[in-house]
Design a protein around this motif. Structure first.
Motif, PDB file in Angstrom:
ATOM      1  N   GLU A  31      27.388   6.895  19.300  1.00 34.73           N
ATOM      2  CA  GLU A  31      27.863   7.883  18.325  1.00 34.73           C
ATOM      3  C   GLU A  31      26.874   8.028  17.175  1.00 34.73           C
ATOM      4  OE1 GLU A  31      31.657   6.438  17.196  1.00 34.73           O
ATOM      5  OE2 GLU A  31      32.650   7.005  19.086  1.00 34.73           O
ATOM      6  N   ILE A  32      26.290   6.909  16.728  1.00 36.07           N
ATOM      7  CA  ILE A  32      25.288   6.963  15.662  1.00 36.07           C
ATOM      8  C   ILE A  32      24.046   7.709  16.142  1.00 36.07           C
ATOM      9  CG2 ILE A  32      23.758   5.583  14.207  1.00 36.07           C
ATOM     10  CD1 ILE A  32      25.873   3.387  14.265  1.00 36.07           C
ATOM     11  N   LEU A  33      23.612   7.376  17.349  1.00 38.74           N
ATOM     12  CA  LEU A  33      22.427   8.022  17.912  1.00 38.74           C
ATOM     13  C   LEU A  33      22.640   9.520  18.051  1.00 38.74           C
ATOM     14  CD1 LEU A  33      19.623   7.204  19.057  1.00 38.74           C
ATOM     15  CD2 LEU A  33      20.678   7.212  21.315  1.00 38.74           C
ATOM     16  N   GLN A  34      23.795   9.898  18.535  1.00 34.81           N
ATOM     17  CA  GLN A  34      24.097  11.313  18.754  1.00 34.81           C
ATOM     18  C   GLN A  34      24.152  12.090  17.445  1.00 34.81           C
ATOM     19  OE1 GLN A  34      27.758  11.876  20.903  1.00 34.81           O
ATOM     20  NE2 GLN A  34      27.015  13.742  21.894  1.00 34.81           N
ATOM     21  N   LYS A  35      24.565  11.428  16.366  1.00 35.84           N
ATOM     22  CA  LYS A  35      24.664  12.086  15.070  1.00 35.84           C
ATOM     23  C   LYS A  35      23.318  12.611  14.598  1.00 35.84           C
ATOM     24  CE  LYS A  35      25.880  11.134  10.234  1.00 35.84           C
ATOM     25  NZ  LYS A  35      26.354  10.108   9.268  1.00 35.84           N
ATOM     26  N   TYR A  36      22.224  11.905  14.933  1.00 35.46           N
ATOM     27  CA  TYR A  36      20.897  12.308  14.470  1.00 35.46           C
ATOM     28  C   TYR A  36      20.061  12.975  15.564  1.00 35.46           C
ATOM     29  CZ  TYR A  36      22.166   9.254  10.592  1.00 35.46           C
ATOM     30  OH  TYR A  36      22.799   8.685   9.522  1.00 35.46           O
ATOM     31  N   SER A  37      20.145  12.499  16.789  1.00 35.62           N
ATOM     32  CA  SER A  37      19.291  13.038  17.856  1.00 35.62           C
ATOM     33  C   SER A  37      19.605  14.504  18.148  1.00 35.62           C
ATOM     34  CB  SER A  37      19.446  12.205  19.136  1.00 35.62           C
ATOM     35  OG  SER A  37      20.774  12.306  19.644  1.00 35.62           O
ATOM     36  N   GLY A  38      20.842  14.906  17.909  1.00 34.96           N
ATOM     37  CA  GLY A  38      21.210  16.295  18.158  1.00 34.96           C
ATOM     38  C   GLY A  38      20.573  17.268  17.181  1.00 34.96           C
ATOM     39  N   ARG A  39      20.003  16.762  16.099  1.00 34.83           N
ATOM     40  CA  ARG A  39      19.358  17.620  15.099  1.00 34.83           C
ATOM     41  C   ARG A  39      17.875  17.830  15.384  1.00 34.83           C
ATOM     42  NH1 ARG A  39      23.069  17.322  10.629  1.00 34.83           N
ATOM     43  NH2 ARG A  39      24.435  15.490  10.788  1.00 34.83           N
ATOM     44  N   VAL A  40      17.295  17.043  16.276  1.00 40.05           N
ATOM     45  CA  VAL A  40      15.849  17.087  16.535  1.00 40.05           C
ATOM     46  C   VAL A  40      15.499  18.343  17.326  1.00 40.05           C
ATOM     47  CG1 VAL A  40      13.885  15.904  17.572  1.00 40.05           C
ATOM     48  CG2 VAL A  40      15.734  14.579  16.516  1.00 40.05           C
ATOM     49  N   ARG A  41      14.513  19.088  16.808  1.00 38.58           N
ATOM     50  CA  ARG A  41      14.024  20.285  17.491  1.00 38.58           C
ATOM     51  C   ARG A  41      12.596  20.101  17.997  1.00 38.58           C
ATOM     52  NH1 ARG A  41      18.634  20.840  16.483  1.00 38.58           N
ATOM     53  NH2 ARG A  41      19.768  22.707  15.832  1.00 38.58           N
ATOM     54  N   LEU A  89      20.265  13.005  25.460  1.00 37.45           N
ATOM     55  CA  LEU A  89      19.670  12.342  24.310  1.00 37.45           C
ATOM     56  C   LEU A  89      19.260  13.349  23.236  1.00 37.45           C
ATOM     57  CD1 LEU A  89      18.765   9.736  23.015  1.00 37.45           C
ATOM     58  CD2 LEU A  89      16.587   9.939  24.228  1.00 37.45           C
ATOM     59  N   PHE A  90      18.612  14.438  23.655  1.00 35.07           N
ATOM     60  CA  PHE A  90      18.191  15.486  22.718  1.00 35.07           C
ATOM     61  C   PHE A  90      18.733  16.826  23.198  1.00 35.07           C
ATOM     62  CE2 PHE A  90      14.887  12.226  22.134  1.00 35.07           C
ATOM     63  CZ  PHE A  90      14.952  12.076  20.749  1.00 35.07           C
ATOM     64  N   SER A 128      14.535  17.871  28.714  1.00 35.56           N
ATOM     65  CA  SER A 128      15.811  18.552  28.545  1.00 35.56           C
ATOM     66  C   SER A 128      15.668  20.017  28.941  1.00 35.56           C
ATOM     67  CB  SER A 128      16.286  18.441  27.089  1.00 35.56           C
ATOM     68  OG  SER A 128      17.340  19.340  26.828  1.00 35.56           O
ATOM     69  N   PRO A 129      16.723  20.634  29.490  1.00 38.31           N
ATOM     70  CA  PRO A 129      16.669  22.070  29.830  1.00 38.31           C
ATOM     71  C   PRO A 129      16.499  22.969  28.608  1.00 38.31           C
ATOM     72  CG  PRO A 129      18.483  20.981  30.963  1.00 38.31           C
ATOM     73  CD  PRO A 129      17.969  20.012  29.954  1.00 38.31           C
ATOM     74  N   THR A 130      16.741  22.438  27.418  1.00 39.54           N
ATOM     75  CA  THR A 130      16.610  23.256  26.208  1.00 39.54           C
ATOM     76  C   THR A 130      15.167  23.395  25.746  1.00 39.54           C
ATOM     77  OG1 THR A 130      16.939  21.324  24.773  1.00 39.54           O
ATOM     78  CG2 THR A 130      18.902  22.547  25.434  1.00 39.54           C
ATOM     79  N   ILE A 131      14.251  22.630  26.338  1.00 40.29           N
ATOM     80  CA  ILE A 131      12.843  22.653  25.910  1.00 40.29           C
ATOM     81  C   ILE A 131      12.203  23.989  26.281  1.00 40.29           C
ATOM     82  CG2 ILE A 131      10.570  21.633  26.297  1.00 40.29           C
ATOM     83  CD1 ILE A 131      11.915  18.943  26.618  1.00 40.29           C
ATOM     84  N   LYS A 132      11.605  24.612  25.292  1.00 37.44           N
ATOM     85  CA  LYS A 132      10.907  25.879  25.497  1.00 37.44           C
ATOM     86  C   LYS A 132       9.391  25.699  25.474  1.00 37.44           C
ATOM     87  CE  LYS A 132      14.778  28.217  25.418  1.00 37.44           C
ATOM     88  NZ  LYS A 132      15.333  28.839  26.652  1.00 37.44           N
ATOM     89  N   TYR A 133       8.912  24.686  24.725  1.00 40.18           N
ATOM     90  CA  TYR A 133       7.480  24.469  24.553  1.00 40.18           C
ATOM     91  C   TYR A 133       7.155  23.022  24.928  1.00 40.18           C
ATOM     92  CZ  TYR A 133       8.461  28.593  21.769  1.00 40.18           C
ATOM     93  OH  TYR A 133       8.913  29.806  21.350  1.00 40.18           O
ATOM     94  N   LEU A 134       6.340  22.860  25.959  1.00 38.39           N
ATOM     95  CA  LEU A 134       6.017  21.537  26.493  1.00 38.39           C
ATOM     96  C   LEU A 134       4.511  21.386  26.622  1.00 38.39           C
ATOM     97  CD1 LEU A 134       6.905  18.838  27.803  1.00 38.39           C
ATOM     98  CD2 LEU A 134       7.051  20.060  29.979  1.00 38.39           C
ATOM     99  N   ASN A 135       3.952  20.314  26.021  1.00 36.98           N
ATOM    100  CA  ASN A 135       2.520  20.075  26.072  1.00 36.98           C
ATOM    101  C   ASN A 135       2.267  18.618  26.432  1.00 36.98           C
ATOM    102  OD1 ASN A 135      -0.253  19.352  24.862  1.00 36.98           O
ATOM    103  ND2 ASN A 135      -0.236  21.572  24.728  1.00 36.98           N
ATOM    104  N   ILE A 136       1.468  18.374  27.464  1.00 37.17           N
ATOM    105  CA  ILE A 136       1.178  17.021  27.952  1.00 37.17           C
ATOM    106  C   ILE A 136      -0.338  16.827  27.993  1.00 37.17           C
ATOM    107  CG2 ILE A 136       1.479  15.363  29.830  1.00 37.17           C
ATOM    108  CD1 ILE A 136       3.927  16.990  30.693  1.00 37.17           C
ATOM    109  N   THR A 137      -0.829  15.785  27.315  1.00 38.35           N
ATOM    110  CA  THR A 137      -2.256  15.495  27.266  1.00 38.35           C
ATOM    111  C   THR A 137      -2.487  14.044  27.657  1.00 38.35           C
ATOM    112  OG1 THR A 137      -2.546  17.077  25.461  1.00 38.35           O
ATOM    113  CG2 THR A 137      -4.322  15.505  25.830  1.00 38.35           C
ATOM    114  N   SER A 138      -3.503  13.790  28.493  1.00 32.97           N
ATOM    115  CA  SER A 138      -3.776  12.417  28.928  1.00 32.97           C
ATOM    116  C   SER A 138      -5.268  12.244  29.165  1.00 32.97           C
ATOM    117  CB  SER A 138      -2.994  12.091  30.206  1.00 32.97           C
ATOM    118  OG  SER A 138      -3.382  12.963  31.258  1.00 32.97           O
ATOM    119  N   GLN A 139      -5.678  10.987  29.273  1.00 36.72           N
ATOM    120  CA  GLN A 139      -7.070  10.631  29.495  1.00 36.72           C
ATOM    121  C   GLN A 139      -7.169   9.814  30.777  1.00 36.72           C
ATOM    122  OE1 GLN A 139      -9.796  11.363  27.483  1.00 36.72           O
ATOM    123  NE2 GLN A 139     -11.205  10.372  28.894  1.00 36.72           N
TER     124      GLN A 139
END
Length: 519
Positions: free
Chosen positions: A92-102, A127-128, A155-166
């Motif tokens: 419940e604590i986690l959900q209170k804040y993680s739901g605000r992350v954009r 989670l998000f 998450s299905p709500t993600i509109k912008y996804l960027n992955i960088t690796s070496q």
């Protein structure tokens, strides 16, 4: 409290103004402190302030620290892990804040999460649930392999996804394995992506990532940034009417994946950029020659080669539409010490793109150009609004003078941004300007590495032809060779004096207008 401040929309607008630049660490700390204080001020402000406070995260650590201290552990060298069972109250604590992350940025090398992702993956809630943007960075590409922690954040709500690796040299993990491990679940876990970036750096990169499957599910994809693509993927992209922006990076050992196939992109693709870090330019030509574009904006970044310029500009005339191209930028790869010298023969193919609004050749030397050549240049771009020419290149003496400035302002009446290196030493106290006002749009000019003798007449000349001009800028040349430091410092000081003279001229004109009105 005024009733207007109790309206949620106004509260959110105020909070937006308090958090101006979340990626700037200094301003971000101040903004967060202000938002935190606002959340403690009144109950009415708690929700909008917390929404903005948690909107942007550059790590999951603040989220973990919001949980009870007896739940998580942080051990040096071992990373973060849960020290006891995860309870419903913890969720419940986690959900209170993680739901605000954009916006969330993850650094696989820095996070050091051990059993936390596996526990979070069993949570009865996403989670998000409102995450829109996810940036993932891994210094070691194997961190993105099977069982990698970052998949729990998809998450299905993600509109912008960027992955960088070496991908390290000699690694047993191939570029093909890496691409497969990253892409296998994206089409199901992130089904609504509109902007996607996948970059893998390293000497071992040769094969194109197999994007066809996942791109087939992203029917509303608008922007793609990735390494060079295979024929099937390029053909699919050319049929994707939602795609408006494409950025392609070519590695030094990448093979040409188009194999002679011509890919024709529709006019819906308005922005195209291509970058080659190193290697033979023939590889760049073989790939770019297979593309036919109707883009309005094109940016090319390549290693410097003096004899390649004419060939490149000729290639543009056959692969780009001269009826649509409005913005063109040509950059050299960062760290390359040679300078590109423009000459009339090399750049003449560009003159066919008469609809250009923006032309950026700031990294090229004007040493081989003259005023006559620049008069032809200026007359070829009547719609030009932004011009950068030689202002970033310190090599050689500029071959153009103040007459080029006159030609540009006369032939390009819409010009509002001017960055150019020229020789202003011919403007002296004995020289009188025969010109009237030519441009009232330009407020500041970047003179780059322009040469100057006497600041006062130069200021008078510039103010005469550009009445609204109030300053000139010149780059710091401390990075140049030691033998040129004293001369460069003198040039910079003289251009600073030009700015002071311009300010004095403005003051004098304002004083004269006031006294004329009194009379």
């Amino acid at each position: 409290m005024h009733h207007a401040l109790q309206i949620v929309e106004i509260q959110r607008m105020i909070c937006d103004q308090l958090a101006t630049n979340p990626r700037d660490s200094d301003s971000d700390a101040n903004d967060r402190a202000t938002l935190f204080a606002l959340a403690l001020t009144c109950r009415v402000w708690v929700e909008p302030a917390l929404d903005k406070l948690w909107e942007y995260l550059d790590s999951v650590h603040p989220l973990l620290k919001s949980l009870p201290k007896d739940l998580w552990r942080s051990e040096s060298g071992w990373g973060w892990h849960f020290g006891r069972d995860f309870l419903e109250t913890d969720g419940e604590i986690l959900q209170k804040y993680s739901g605000r992350v954009r916006f969330l940025q993850l650094n696989c090398d820095r996070e050091h999460l051990r059993n936390i992702p596996s526990v979070m993956s069993r949570l009865p809630f996403p989670l998000f649930p409102n995450l829109r943007t996810l940036y993932i960075c891994a210094e070691d590409a194997e961190d993105l392999g099977s069982g990698c922690f970052w998949r729990v954040f998809l998450s299905p709500t993600i509109k912008y996804l960027n992955i960088t690796s070496q991908l390290e040299f000699g690694s047993d993990y191939s570029s093909q394995d890496l691409s497969t491990s990253i892409l296998w679940a994206l089409d199901t876990l992130c089904s609504n992506v509109k902007e996607y970036g996948l970059f893998t750096y390293g000497d071992e990169i040769a094969a194109a990532p197999p994007l066809s499957k996942v791109l087939g599910q992203w029917r509303h994809l608008e922007a793609l940034k990735t390494t060079v693509l295979d024929v099937q993927t390029m053909l699919h992209l050319s049929s994707l009417r939602s795609l408006t922006s494409l950025f392609v990076r070519i590695h030094a050992n990448t093979v040409n994946t188009l194999s002679g196939t011509i890919i024709v992109f529709p006019p819906t693709l308005t922005s195209f950029a291509i970058c080659m870090d190193a290697g033979g330019l023939d590889r760049f030509v073989s790939f770019f020659a297979g593309l036919h574009l109707a883009a309005t904006s094109v940016e090319i970044t390549i290693p410097y080669c003096q004899f390649f310029l004419g060939r490149l500009f000729m290639l543009l005339t056959t692969n780009l539409s001269n009826e649509r191209l409005q913005s063109f930028t040509l950059n050299w790869v960062s760290g390359v010490h040679q300078s590109g010298h423009l000459d009339l023969h090399a750049i003449r193919p560009l003159f066919g793109f008469r609809l250009l609004h923006t032309l950026d050749l700031g990294g090229h030397s004007t040493h081989s150009l003259g005023d006559a050549a620049m008069a032809e240049f200026a007359s070829s771009f009547p719609l030009l609004e932004v011009l950068r020419l030689g202002n970033e290149n310190p090599e050689g003496h500029p071959g153009i003078t103040h007459l080029t400035i006159v030609s540009l302002l006369t032939a390009c009446p819409k010009l509002r941004t001017l960055c150019i290196t020229f020789d202003a030493r011919h403007i002296t106290t004995t020289w009188m300007s025969p010109y009237d006002a030519l441009n009232t749009r330009i407020r500041t000019v970047d003179v780059g590495y322009s040469l100057i003798s006497d600041p006062a007449p130069v200021a008078m000349f510039l103010k005469t032809i550009m009445p609204r001009l109030y300053s000139v800028t010149s780059p710091c040349r401390s990075s140049q060779r030691r033998t040129r430091k004293r001369k460069d410092a003198a040039e910079v000081e003289k251009w600073e004096m030009v700015s002071s003279e311009l300010a004095d001229l403005d003051s004098a004109m304002a004083w004269a207008e006031d006294h004329i009105n009194v009379i």
